[in-house]
Design a protein around this motif. Structure first.
Motif, PDB file in Angstrom:
ATOM      1  N   PRO A 228      44.954  37.659  26.222  1.00 18.87           N
ATOM      2  CA  PRO A 228      45.928  38.256  27.152  1.00 18.87           C
ATOM      3  C   PRO A 228      45.258  39.022  28.297  1.00 18.87           C
ATOM      4  O   PRO A 228      45.776  39.043  29.421  1.00 18.87           O
ATOM      5  CB  PRO A 228      46.730  39.216  26.257  1.00 18.87           C
ATOM      6  N   LEU A 229      44.091  39.630  28.013  1.00 17.08           N
ATOM      7  CA  LEU A 229      43.360  40.349  29.062  1.00 17.08           C
ATOM      8  C   LEU A 229      42.910  39.379  30.154  1.00 17.08           C
ATOM      9  O   LEU A 229      43.064  39.651  31.359  1.00 17.08           O
ATOM     10  CB  LEU A 229      42.134  41.035  28.425  1.00 17.08           C
ATOM     11  N   VAL A 230      42.364  38.238  29.732  1.00 20.72           N
ATOM     12  CA  VAL A 230      41.915  37.219  30.696  1.00 20.72           C
ATOM     13  C   VAL A 230      43.107  36.748  31.517  1.00 20.72           C
ATOM     14  O   VAL A 230      43.044  36.659  32.753  1.00 20.72           O
ATOM     15  CB  VAL A 230      41.268  36.018  29.960  1.00 20.72           C
ATOM     16  N   PHE A 231      44.207  36.467  30.837  1.00 19.05           N
ATOM     17  CA  PHE A 231      45.390  35.933  31.519  1.00 19.05           C
ATOM     18  C   PHE A 231      45.969  36.962  32.486  1.00 19.05           C
ATOM     19  O   PHE A 231      46.300  36.640  33.639  1.00 19.05           O
ATOM     20  CB  PHE A 231      46.439  35.531  30.467  1.00 19.05           C
ATOM     21  N   ALA A 232      46.066  38.214  32.030  1.00 19.11           N
ATOM     22  CA  ALA A 232      46.626  39.271  32.884  1.00 19.11           C
ATOM     23  C   ALA A 232      45.772  39.456  34.132  1.00 19.11           C
ATOM     24  O   ALA A 232      46.301  39.603  35.249  1.00 19.11           O
ATOM     25  CB  ALA A 232      46.723  40.585  32.099  1.00 19.11           C
ATOM     26  N   GLY A 233      44.457  39.442  33.970  1.00 21.43           N
ATOM     27  CA  GLY A 233      43.547  39.584  35.103  1.00 21.43           C
ATOM     28  C   GLY A 233      43.768  38.483  36.132  1.00 21.43           C
ATOM     29  O   GLY A 233      43.805  38.734  37.342  1.00 21.43           O
ATOM     30  N   LEU A 234      43.940  37.256  35.639  1.00 21.78           N
ATOM     31  CA  LEU A 234      44.150  36.127  36.551  1.00 21.78           C
ATOM     32  C   LEU A 234      45.496  36.242  37.265  1.00 21.78           C
ATOM     33  O   LEU A 234      45.615  35.915  38.455  1.00 21.78           O
ATOM     34  CB  LEU A 234      44.064  34.806  35.771  1.00 21.78           C
ATOM     35  N   LEU A 235      46.510  36.738  36.534  1.00 23.04           N
ATOM     36  CA  LEU A 235      47.825  36.936  37.169  1.00 23.04           C
ATOM     37  C   LEU A 235      47.728  37.975  38.282  1.00 23.04           C
ATOM     38  O   LEU A 235      48.288  37.795  39.372  1.00 23.04           O
ATOM     39  CB  LEU A 235      48.846  37.398  36.127  1.00 23.04           C
ATOM     40  N   ALA A 237      45.043  38.832  39.979  1.00 22.95           N
ATOM     41  CA  ALA A 237      44.278  38.266  41.097  1.00 22.95           C
ATOM     42  C   ALA A 237      45.160  37.332  41.923  1.00 22.95           C
ATOM     43  O   ALA A 237      45.120  37.348  43.164  1.00 22.95           O
ATOM     44  CB  ALA A 237      43.054  37.512  40.562  1.00 22.95           C
ATOM     45  N   THR A 238      45.987  36.539  41.256  1.00 22.82           N
ATOM     46  CA  THR A 238      46.862  35.602  41.966  1.00 22.82           C
ATOM     47  C   THR A 238      47.912  36.366  42.780  1.00 22.82           C
ATOM     48  O   THR A 238      48.160  36.045  43.955  1.00 22.82           O
ATOM     49  CB  THR A 238      47.573  34.662  40.955  1.00 22.82           C
ATOM     50  N   GLY A 239      48.508  37.382  42.149  1.00 16.91           N
ATOM     51  CA  GLY A 239      49.517  38.177  42.833  1.00 16.91           C
ATOM     52  C   GLY A 239      48.948  38.841  44.075  1.00 16.91           C
ATOM     53  O   GLY A 239      49.569  38.813  45.151  1.00 16.91           O
ATOM     54  N   PHE A 253      39.862  39.499  38.732  1.00 13.15           N
ATOM     55  CA  PHE A 253      38.846  38.663  38.090  1.00 13.15           C
ATOM     56  C   PHE A 253      37.962  39.505  37.166  1.00 13.15           C
ATOM     57  O   PHE A 253      37.530  39.058  36.111  1.00 13.15           O
ATOM     58  CB  PHE A 253      37.974  37.965  39.144  1.00 13.15           C
ATOM     59  N   GLY A 254      37.714  40.761  37.601  1.00 10.19           N
ATOM     60  CA  GLY A 254      36.883  41.666  36.777  1.00 10.19           C
ATOM     61  C   GLY A 254      37.508  41.892  35.407  1.00 10.19           C
ATOM     62  O   GLY A 254      36.812  41.900  34.386  1.00 10.19           O
ATOM     63  N   VAL A 255      38.835  42.066  35.387  1.00  7.05           N
ATOM     64  CA  VAL A 255      39.534  42.254  34.105  1.00  7.05           C
ATOM     65  C   VAL A 255      39.359  41.011  33.225  1.00  7.05           C
ATOM     66  O   VAL A 255      39.061  41.097  32.030  1.00  7.05           O
ATOM     67  CB  VAL A 255      41.036  42.536  34.354  1.00  7.05           C
TER      68      VAL A 255
END
Lengths: 427, 90
Positions: A228-235, A237-239, A253-255
């Motif tokens: 979930p941390l990887v996914f949240a970070g990507l969300l 970054a996208t936002g 991306f750092g998250v």
């Protein structure tokens, strides 16, 4: 624990389904190595060079995604307790589109030509959408091993995002008036490498590391938080990119990177605490891949060149980890299918070999040695591409990748040959 | 000195797949037709069950995290009450 209360081999696909994916994948690694050998440091000077783009997609789609598709078609019935619908028709369709789409897209990226890019994008969309649909359906129905399933579901969503962003980038290459090209490329890379590859490795690792290396289970806090941390970070970054804040998107991306770093560190610690002292080649491949991921994170944190990061992730993790798993999974599946065949045919006079016979460990170690040499030389070539040695290092790395991939294919083919030979004797 | 009447226990907790299954199937080959085999495993060996059923064996699994006891017997020779009650010493 796997949700396999009703597990029998009848639920798994025929062995030819995953083996077709596994045997085709090294051919793409050979092609990627051939590109490096041919183009030298032109492929490593900048990530924007046509050669770098072609090599990246040959590895990411032709090798890595191909192995992952084959492995998921094999694993999903076990995890879901239900067969993937019409797997014997769906799998060849996915593979046919994936193989031709990857070749077309890579050719289009290297030689240019709108037709090749469009054909590649269409075929890859077909392959990946069918795969996401089939795998997504099975994952939606799956019960048990909740953390593994969570990581795999998120990985599948990441694959969808990677595909959508890839389609957007092809549209830009064909002339669509969309700004911020480099930021979209960063997102495409992030969702592909951190999301699809990273979270799938987590999901698979939660099961196979404790099982195959006889380690303690992953701690619950990690399995709950990492994907979930990887996914949240990507969300995030996208936002931020969508709202025009591309520079702070790096924090997102750092998250994501921190989630993967946690996974890599915990994996290395668990493997140090394994019950069996034996050092098999799959374990050494896992160490190499985890250390490559950590080295990539370090270079990224130090704001270093992106090209060595790409080499560490694509070759070190993207080729290394699946290679190590193939050397374990193919003999395991061969042995397991033969064991069942023997019971079905009641041919107990035929002695089944132990699993290690299908792929001899000594030859697998030689293959790993060549791979490691190729990885180190290519990382050096990507780190210092303009030095006097840069071109020769890149070509040497390419040659190493070709040789190690030929060796991998040869070991796999030997496994299939032994499987068929014993299967014939069993009648 | 080992008790010759003690049940036969196969500890496969420190083996990696498929060695536990290989050892169990090897042990069953040597087992008398009314014999019993106790297996100590760190996971519940679901893939083994399908093979046992096809080979004509029955089984009973008791267990918890990291420690599962599986009692296997020929389906035609069910275990006695005392055999079912016996537990592998820790």
């Amino acid at each position: 624990m796997l949700n396999t209360g009703g597990l029998s081999l009848d639920q798994a696909p025929p062995i030819r389904v995953p083996f077709a994916f596994f045997l085709a994948a090294p051919l793409f690694a050979i092609l990627a190595g051939g590109f490096l050998l041919w183009q030298g440091n032109l492929a490593l000077l900048t990530r924007w060079s046509p050669a770098a783009l072609a090599v990246t997609h040959l590895i990411a789609l032709g090798f890595l995604t191909q192995v992952m598709c084959g492995a998921l078609f094999q694993m999903l019935p076990v995890l879901a307790g239900a067969r993937v619908a019409a797997v014997t028709r769906v799998a060849p369709l996915v593979q046919g589109c994936l193989v031709t789409g990857t070749l077309s897209l890579s050719g289009g990226l290297y030689w240019g030509g709108a037709l090749w890019l469009v054909v590649g994008a269409v075929l890859l969309s077909c392959a990946l959408l069918i795969f996401i649909g089939a795998a997504g359906l099975a994952l939606a129905r799956a019960r048990g091993v909740p953390r593994t399933l969570q990581a795999m579901r998120l990985a599948l969503l990441a694959l969808l995002m990677t595909l959508l962003l890839g389609g957007l980038l092809v549209a830009v290459l064909l002339g669509a008036p969309i700004g911020g090209f480099t930021h979209w490329v960063d997102l495409h890379l992030g969702w592909g490498l951190l999301g699809w590859v990273g979270m799938l490795v987590m999901g698979v690792g939660y099961q196979v590391v404790p099982m195959f290396h006889v380690t303690p289970a992953y701690p619950p806090w990690l399995t709950r938080a990492a994907a979930p941390l990887v996914f949240a970070g990507l969300l995030v970054a996208t936002g931020l990119t969508l709202t025009g804040s591309a520079v702070p998107a790096a924090w997102g991306f750092g998250v994501s990177v921190s989630g993967l770093v946690l996974f890599a560190v915990v994996t290395l610690i668990l493997q140090r605490r394994r019950e069996r002292p034996r050092l098999d080649v799959t374990l050494i491949y896992w160490w190499t891949a985890m250390l490559a991921a950590l080295a990539a994170a370090l270079v990224w944190a130090l704001d270093g060149r992106v090209e060595p990061i790409g080499v560490l992730l694509l070759i070190g993790v993207g080729i290394g980890l699946p290679s190590g798993m193939l050397l374990k999974i193919m003999p395991f599946l061969s042995w397991f299918h033969l064991q069942h065949r023997q019971v079905t045919t009641r041919r107990f006079d035929v002695r089944l070999p132990y699993m290690q016979v299908f792929i001899p460990e000594r030859l697998a170690r030689i293959q790993f040695g060549v791979f490691l040499g190729a990885l180190l030389v290519t990382v050096a070539a990507a780190g210092w591409p303009v030095s006097g040695w840069g071109a020769w290092l890149a070509r040497l790395g390419g040659l190493g990748l070709v040789v190690s991939s030929v060796l991998l294919w040869w070991l796999q083919a030997g496994c299939v040959w032994r499987y068929r030979e014993i299967s014939r004797r069993l009648g | 000195m080992a008790d010759p009447l003690a049940p036969r226990v196969l500890d496969v907790r420190r083996l990696e797949p498929p060695e536990p299954m290989e050892r169990v199937l090897d042990a069953l080959t040597d087992m008398p037709e009314d014999g019993r085999l106790w297996v100590l495993h760190r996971r519940e060996p679901f893939p083994l069950y399908d093979l046992l059923r096809r080979l004509g064996y029955a089984w009973r699994t008791l267990g918890e995290e990291e420690r599962f006891e599986i009692l296997i017997w020929p389906a035609d020779f069910p275990p006695s009450r005392s055999e079912l009650d016996w537990r592998i010493p820790c």
